[in-house]
Design a protein around this motif. Structure first.
Motif, PDB file in Angstrom:
ATOM      1  N   TYR A  46      29.084  52.901  47.759  1.00 26.76           N
ATOM      2  CA  TYR A  46      28.270  52.203  46.757  1.00 26.76           C
ATOM      3  C   TYR A  46      29.081  51.945  45.488  1.00 26.76           C
ATOM      4  O   TYR A  46      29.044  50.839  44.926  1.00 26.76           O
ATOM      5  CB  TYR A  46      27.032  53.032  46.426  1.00 26.76           C
ATOM      6  N   GLU A  47      29.817  52.958  45.012  1.00 26.94           N
ATOM      7  CA  GLU A  47      30.613  52.794  43.794  1.00 26.94           C
ATOM      8  C   GLU A  47      31.687  51.734  43.985  1.00 26.94           C
ATOM      9  O   GLU A  47      31.886  50.858  43.113  1.00 26.94           O
ATOM     10  CB  GLU A  47      31.263  54.132  43.418  1.00 26.94           C
ATOM     11  N   MET A  48      32.381  51.768  45.107  1.00 27.62           N
ATOM     12  CA  MET A  48      33.458  50.807  45.332  1.00 27.62           C
ATOM     13  C   MET A  48      32.928  49.388  45.498  1.00 27.62           C
ATOM     14  O   MET A  48      33.492  48.435  44.960  1.00 27.62           O
ATOM     15  CB  MET A  48      34.271  51.236  46.557  1.00 27.62           C
ATOM     16  N   GLU A  49      31.837  49.238  46.225  1.00 27.24           N
ATOM     17  CA  GLU A  49      31.268  47.900  46.417  1.00 27.24           C
ATOM     18  C   GLU A  49      30.714  47.351  45.106  1.00 27.24           C
ATOM     19  O   GLU A  49      30.750  46.146  44.861  1.00 27.24           O
ATOM     20  CB  GLU A  49      30.176  47.950  47.474  1.00 27.24           C
ATOM     21  N   ASN A  50      30.211  48.249  44.252  1.00 24.91           N
ATOM     22  CA  ASN A  50      29.703  47.831  42.952  1.00 24.91           C
ATOM     23  C   ASN A  50      30.814  47.213  42.098  1.00 24.91           C
ATOM     24  O   ASN A  50      30.596  46.192  41.423  1.00 24.91           O
ATOM     25  CB  ASN A  50      29.096  49.031  42.231  1.00 24.91           C
ATOM     26  N   PHE A  51      32.001  47.803  42.126  1.00 22.23           N
ATOM     27  CA  PHE A  51      33.130  47.223  41.391  1.00 22.23           C
ATOM     28  C   PHE A  51      33.648  45.959  42.056  1.00 22.23           C
ATOM     29  O   PHE A  51      34.115  45.034  41.370  1.00 22.23           O
ATOM     30  CB  PHE A  51      34.267  48.250  41.280  1.00 22.23           C
ATOM     31  N   TYR A  52      33.563  45.898  43.376  1.00 23.59           N
ATOM     32  CA  TYR A  52      34.114  44.749  44.094  1.00 23.59           C
ATOM     33  C   TYR A  52      33.264  43.496  43.908  1.00 23.59           C
ATOM     34  O   TYR A  52      33.751  42.376  44.122  1.00 23.59           O
ATOM     35  CB  TYR A  52      34.237  45.074  45.585  1.00 23.59           C
ATOM     36  N   GLU A  53      31.990  43.659  43.528  1.00 24.43           N
ATOM     37  CA  GLU A  53      31.107  42.491  43.354  1.00 24.43           C
ATOM     38  C   GLU A  53      31.709  41.487  42.378  1.00 24.43           C
ATOM     39  O   GLU A  53      31.640  40.272  42.598  1.00 24.43           O
ATOM     40  CB  GLU A  53      29.730  42.947  42.868  1.00 24.43           C
ATOM     41  N   GLU A  54      32.280  41.983  41.278  1.00 29.37           N
ATOM     42  CA  GLU A  54      32.882  41.071  40.306  1.00 29.37           C
ATOM     43  C   GLU A  54      34.127  40.393  40.873  1.00 29.37           C
ATOM     44  O   GLU A  54      34.419  39.242  40.522  1.00 29.37           O
ATOM     45  CB  GLU A  54      33.238  41.830  39.032  1.00 29.37           C
ATOM     46  N   GLN A  55      34.833  41.085  41.744  1.00 30.96           N
ATOM     47  CA  GLN A  55      35.981  40.465  42.391  1.00 30.96           C
ATOM     48  C   GLN A  55      35.544  39.291  43.268  1.00 30.96           C
ATOM     49  O   GLN A  55      36.204  38.253  43.303  1.00 30.96           O
ATOM     50  CB  GLN A  55      36.738  41.493  43.239  1.00 30.96           C
ATOM     51  N   VAL A  56      34.417  39.453  43.978  1.00 36.47           N
ATOM     52  CA  VAL A  56      33.904  38.383  44.836  1.00 36.47           C
ATOM     53  C   VAL A  56      33.569  37.157  44.000  1.00 36.47           C
ATOM     54  O   VAL A  56      33.893  36.014  44.369  1.00 36.47           O
ATOM     55  CB  VAL A  56      32.666  38.863  45.622  1.00 36.47           C
ATOM     56  N   GLU A  57      32.926  37.378  42.858  1.00 30.94           N
ATOM     57  CA  GLU A  57      32.571  36.255  41.981  1.00 30.94           C
ATOM     58  C   GLU A  57      33.822  35.541  41.485  1.00 30.94           C
ATOM     59  O   GLU A  57      33.867  34.303  41.432  1.00 30.94           O
ATOM     60  CB  GLU A  57      31.759  36.768  40.799  1.00 30.94           C
ATOM     61  N   ARG A  58      34.850  36.275  41.141  1.00 31.17           N
ATOM     62  CA  ARG A  58      36.078  35.664  40.649  1.00 31.17           C
ATOM     63  C   ARG A  58      36.810  34.922  41.768  1.00 31.17           C
ATOM     64  O   ARG A  58      37.421  33.869  41.534  1.00 31.17           O
ATOM     65  CB  ARG A  58      36.983  36.742  40.050  1.00 31.17           C
ATOM     66  N   ILE A  59      36.764  35.469  42.975  1.00 30.79           N
ATOM     67  CA  ILE A  59      37.377  34.786  44.115  1.00 30.79           C
ATOM     68  C   ILE A  59      36.676  33.455  44.370  1.00 30.79           C
ATOM     69  O   ILE A  59      37.326  32.426  44.618  1.00 30.79           O
ATOM     70  CB  ILE A  59      37.336  35.679  45.366  1.00 30.79           C
ATOM     71  N   GLN A  60      35.355  33.463  44.302  1.00 29.41           N
ATOM     72  CA  GLN A  60      34.596  32.231  44.525  1.00 29.41           C
ATOM     73  C   GLN A  60      34.911  31.177  43.458  1.00 29.41           C
ATOM     74  O   GLN A  60      35.051  29.990  43.767  1.00 29.41           O
ATOM     75  CB  GLN A  60      33.106  32.542  44.547  1.00 29.41           C
ATOM     76  N   ARG A  61      35.027  31.599  42.193  1.00 29.93           N
ATOM     77  CA  ARG A  61      35.359  30.649  41.139  1.00 29.93           C
ATOM     78  C   ARG A  61      36.761  30.074  41.338  1.00 29.93           C
ATOM     79  O   ARG A  61      37.004  28.880  41.098  1.00 29.93           O
ATOM     80  CB  ARG A  61      35.276  31.329  39.774  1.00 29.93           C
ATOM     81  N   GLN A  62      37.684  30.912  41.808  1.00 30.15           N
ATOM     82  CA  GLN A  62      39.033  30.433  42.058  1.00 30.15           C
ATOM     83  C   GLN A  62      39.047  29.439  43.207  1.00 30.15           C
ATOM     84  O   GLN A  62      39.770  28.429  43.166  1.00 30.15           O
ATOM     85  CB  GLN A  62      39.966  31.600  42.360  1.00 30.15           C
ATOM     86  N   ILE A  63      38.235  29.684  44.256  1.00 26.05           N
ATOM     87  CA  ILE A  63      38.148  28.745  45.380  1.00 26.05           C
ATOM     88  C   ILE A  63      37.597  27.414  44.921  1.00 26.05           C
ATOM     89  O   ILE A  63      38.061  26.337  45.336  1.00 26.05           O
ATOM     90  CB  ILE A  63      37.288  29.358  46.510  1.00 26.05           C
ATOM     91  N   GLN A  64      36.611  27.461  44.034  1.00 29.06           N
ATOM     92  CA  GLN A  64      36.038  26.215  43.518  1.00 29.06           C
ATOM     93  C   GLN A  64      37.055  25.436  42.694  1.00 29.06           C
ATOM     94  O   GLN A  64      37.117  24.208  42.770  1.00 29.06           O
ATOM     95  CB  GLN A  64      34.801  26.529  42.679  1.00 29.06           C
ATOM     96  N   ARG A  65      37.862  26.136  41.907  1.00 25.34           N
ATOM     97  CA  ARG A  65      38.882  25.452  41.112  1.00 25.34           C
ATOM     98  C   ARG A  65      39.939  24.806  41.992  1.00 25.34           C
ATOM     99  O   ARG A  65      40.566  23.826  41.620  1.00 25.34           O
ATOM    100  CB  ARG A  65      39.556  26.433  40.149  1.00 25.34           C
ATOM    101  N   GLN A  66      40.142  25.360  43.185  1.00 25.30           N
ATOM    102  CA  GLN A  66      41.119  24.809  44.118  1.00 25.30           C
ATOM    103  C   GLN A  66      40.527  23.744  45.026  1.00 25.30           C
ATOM    104  O   GLN A  66      41.136  23.366  46.024  1.00 25.30           O
ATOM    105  CB  GLN A  66      41.721  25.937  44.970  1.00 25.30           C
ATOM    106  N   GLY A  67      39.323  23.298  44.709  1.00 23.63           N
ATOM    107  CA  GLY A  67      38.689  22.235  45.506  1.00 23.63           C
ATOM    108  C   GLY A  67      38.064  22.726  46.780  1.00 23.63           C
ATOM    109  O   GLY A  67      37.982  21.979  47.768  1.00 23.63           O
ATOM    110  N   GLY A  68      37.614  23.994  46.794  1.00 24.25           N
ATOM    111  CA  GLY A  68      36.952  24.535  47.977  1.00 24.25           C
ATOM    112  C   GLY A  68      37.895  25.081  49.011  1.00 24.25           C
ATOM    113  O   GLY A  68      37.463  25.519  50.084  1.00 24.25           O
ATOM    114  N   GLU A  69      39.175  25.061  48.740  1.00 27.75           N
ATOM    115  CA  GLU A  69      40.154  25.570  49.691  1.00 27.75           C
ATOM    116  C   GLU A  69      40.481  27.024  49.357  1.00 27.75           C
ATOM    117  O   GLU A  69      40.731  27.368  48.212  1.00 27.75           O
ATOM    118  CB  GLU A  69      41.434  24.733  49.633  1.00 27.75           C
TER     119      GLU A  69
END
Length: 540
Positions: free
Chosen positions: A419-442
């Motif tokens: 639970y603790e590790m996944e709680n910290f990883y949630e923000e990483q997922v959001e940042r990964i998604q924003r980076q994918i969007q900046r790269q045009g979905g790739e």
């Protein structure tokens, strides 16, 4: 008895680290007691051994009332003398007398048993020294005292600070010349500017030799350093105790001559070195005080590194604590974040570190003081930043692993749960998604399950559902992947799943070398640009 031990072990798994250590301490003390050893011998006797003992007792009871005595040889080679013959007639030994005789023999002839094992655990004190050890250290004391007497006899009278450094600190005690002012100040408590033989001998016996009966000869010099640095009324070294030593280092070391004209840089260098020493060696105990215990000091490599810089004129060859190049990198990174240059940075300032690489949640934990407790609740000082940057750029050291483990362990139970590790990883997922969007979905979306499986394959923790500090320290060379996975996106994406190559020096030394070369090249480029601009301006 075995049931009790099983219950203790069951309780031990459910407690946090501090309680587990205390419980283990009580258990070891109980185990070392003589009564406990007798109980263990009784409880762990096998049924076969009990049967054999009972059978032996029955055989002893079934013997005859009298025991035959050995017949005398019928044809002796020589005739017996009158004095050899007992005047009193020989009486047969009765059964009671035989049993009594055996009991007396058992008392007289000691046998190896659990009772012969001495107490081996001392929870609140150190074991008493043995007589040979005391005699050996008395000889060492007498050897140093003879050297002191000879040195004072050669010079004559009391010694000044300069004479003391040249003849006593380096030649008699074999300490670094950079420790001389500290030692002289401790002896000259009344500030008379000179010391006598009586003063030096008294300080040596009462302070420098304190605790020498409990250590080996190889650690004797380290004990001298520890007792010189610490205040006589304290049992540990605090940061202020190293201030005079570092002042002498800045004053006399040839590799730091260029800092004599810049006192502010000298002060920051002093703060940086102290922070690095206590980060790697010490134990943080309160927001206002660090400390080095005798055990930590002697087990560390600090004395070896002091000896190294004493013998080498290039301070930058020492990569653990004293390198000026390392200080320069730390100072420039802090200066770049400190927008108003008041030598305090806020959480907003720190968030821009390494191009906004860290997640907001981990920054909150850092500023809450879980990695290192801080003096101010909303601001970070330079020495606190040194801890942070050392831990961030080299996550393979024990100090860094402990630093980030404290930050991730939100419930402070000594275990990182899923639970603790996944709680910290949630923000990483959001940042990964924003980076994918900046790269045009790739780009590839990395889920927590996929990333965590990769971590488990690399580190192989004992319990994948609950990561302990020991799991990460056991695989310290690759444990950094867990931390980067949870709160550093840039380093997580750079990780290729392979073990790092065997490069010379630590990860921090490699990072500092690269950053210093980059800064030096950038400064040269700016200087060249300024020179060209000045030439063109004068030509105009």
């Amino acid at each position: 008895m075995p049931v009790l031990i099983e219950k203790i072990l069951d309780i031990d798994e459910s407690l946090n680290d501090a309680a587990r250590v205390k419980l283990s301490e009580f258990f070891m003390h109980w185990l070392s007691l003589m009564e406990t050893q007798n109980d263990i011998k009784t409880y762990f006797t096998t049924p076969e051994e009990k049967k054999e003992t009972n059978k032996r007792k029955q055989e002893e009871h079934s013997t005859k009332d009298t025991i035959p005595y050995t017949e005398i040889e019928r044809t002796p080679t020589t005739a017996p003398k009158l004095n050899d013959i007992t005047k009193r007639p020989i009486q047969p030994i009765t059964k009671k007398e035989n049993i009594k005789q055996k009991e007396e023999e058992k008392k007289e002839a000691p046998s190896a048993s659990y009772q012969d094992i001495p107490q081996f655990f001392f929870p609140s004190s150190t074991p008493p020294p043995t007589s040979p050890t005391i005699k050996q250290h008395q000889k060492i004391q007498q050897m140093y005292i003879r050297k002191l007497e000879q040195a004072f006899k050669t010079i004559g009278g009391e010694l000044t600070k300069h004479q003391f450094r040249e003849h006593i600190t380096t030649k008699v005690f074999q300490l670094s010349l950079y420790c001389s002012s500290t030692l002289f100040k401790r002896i000259d408590s009344k500030n008379k500017k000179s010391v006598s033989l009586t003063q030096v001998k008294a300080y040596f016996i009462n302070t420098m030799c304190k605790g020498m009966e409990y250590i080996g000869d190889t650690a004797l010099i380290k004990l001298f350093y520890f007792n010189v640095f610490r205040q006589p009324t304290k049992a540990f070294v605090v940061p202020e105790d190293l201030s005079t030593f570092l002042s002498d280092l800045l004053l006399y070391h040839p590799g730091l001559d260029f800092l004599k004209e810049t006192p502010p840089f000298q002060e920051k260098y002093r703060q940086c070195v102290i922070a690095r020493i206590f980060y790697a060696v010490g134990k943080f105990v309160s927001p206002s005080q660090d400390k080095l215990t005798q055990n930590q000091f002697i087990r560390s490599n600090l004395v070896d590194r002091i000896t190294f810089i004493t013998d080498n004129p290039d301070i930058n060859l020492e990569l653990h604590y004293f390198s000026y190049e390392h200080f320069y990198v730390l100072y420039c990174k802090f200066w770049a974040l400190d927008a108003d240059h008041d030598f305090l940075i806020s959480r907003a300032d720190l968030s821009s570190y390494s191009n906004y690489a860290l997640t907001p949640k981990i920054l909150d934990r850092v500023f809450a003081g879980y990695g290192r407790r801080r003096r101010r609740p909303h601001m970070m000082s330079f020495d606190e930043f040194v801890w942070f940057m050392l831990a961030e750029e080299d996550k393979t050291t024990s100090s860094a692993i402990e630093y980030w483990f404290r930050c991730l362990d939100t419930d402070e139970d000594g275990v990182l749960s899923m639970y603790e590790m996944e709680n910290f990883y949630e923000e990483q997922v959001e940042r990964i998604q924003r980076q994918i969007q900046r790269q045009g979905g790739e780009g590839e979306h990395i889920t927590f399950d996929n990333a965590y499986r990769q971590f488990c394959d690399i580190v192989n923790p004992k319990n994948p559902m609950a990561i302990k500090l020991s799991d990460l320290k056991r695989k310290s060379s690759v444990a950094y992947f867990l931390f980067d996975m949870l709160f550093n996106l840039n380093k997580m994406l750079d990780f290729d799943g392979k073990h790092p190559p065997n490069q010379q020096g630590s990860k921090w030394s490699q990072f500092a070398r690269y950053e210093y070369d980059y800064m030096a090249a950038k400064d040269d480029e700016e200087q060249e640009t300024n020179d060209q601009y000045a030439i063109s301006y004068n030509g105009y």
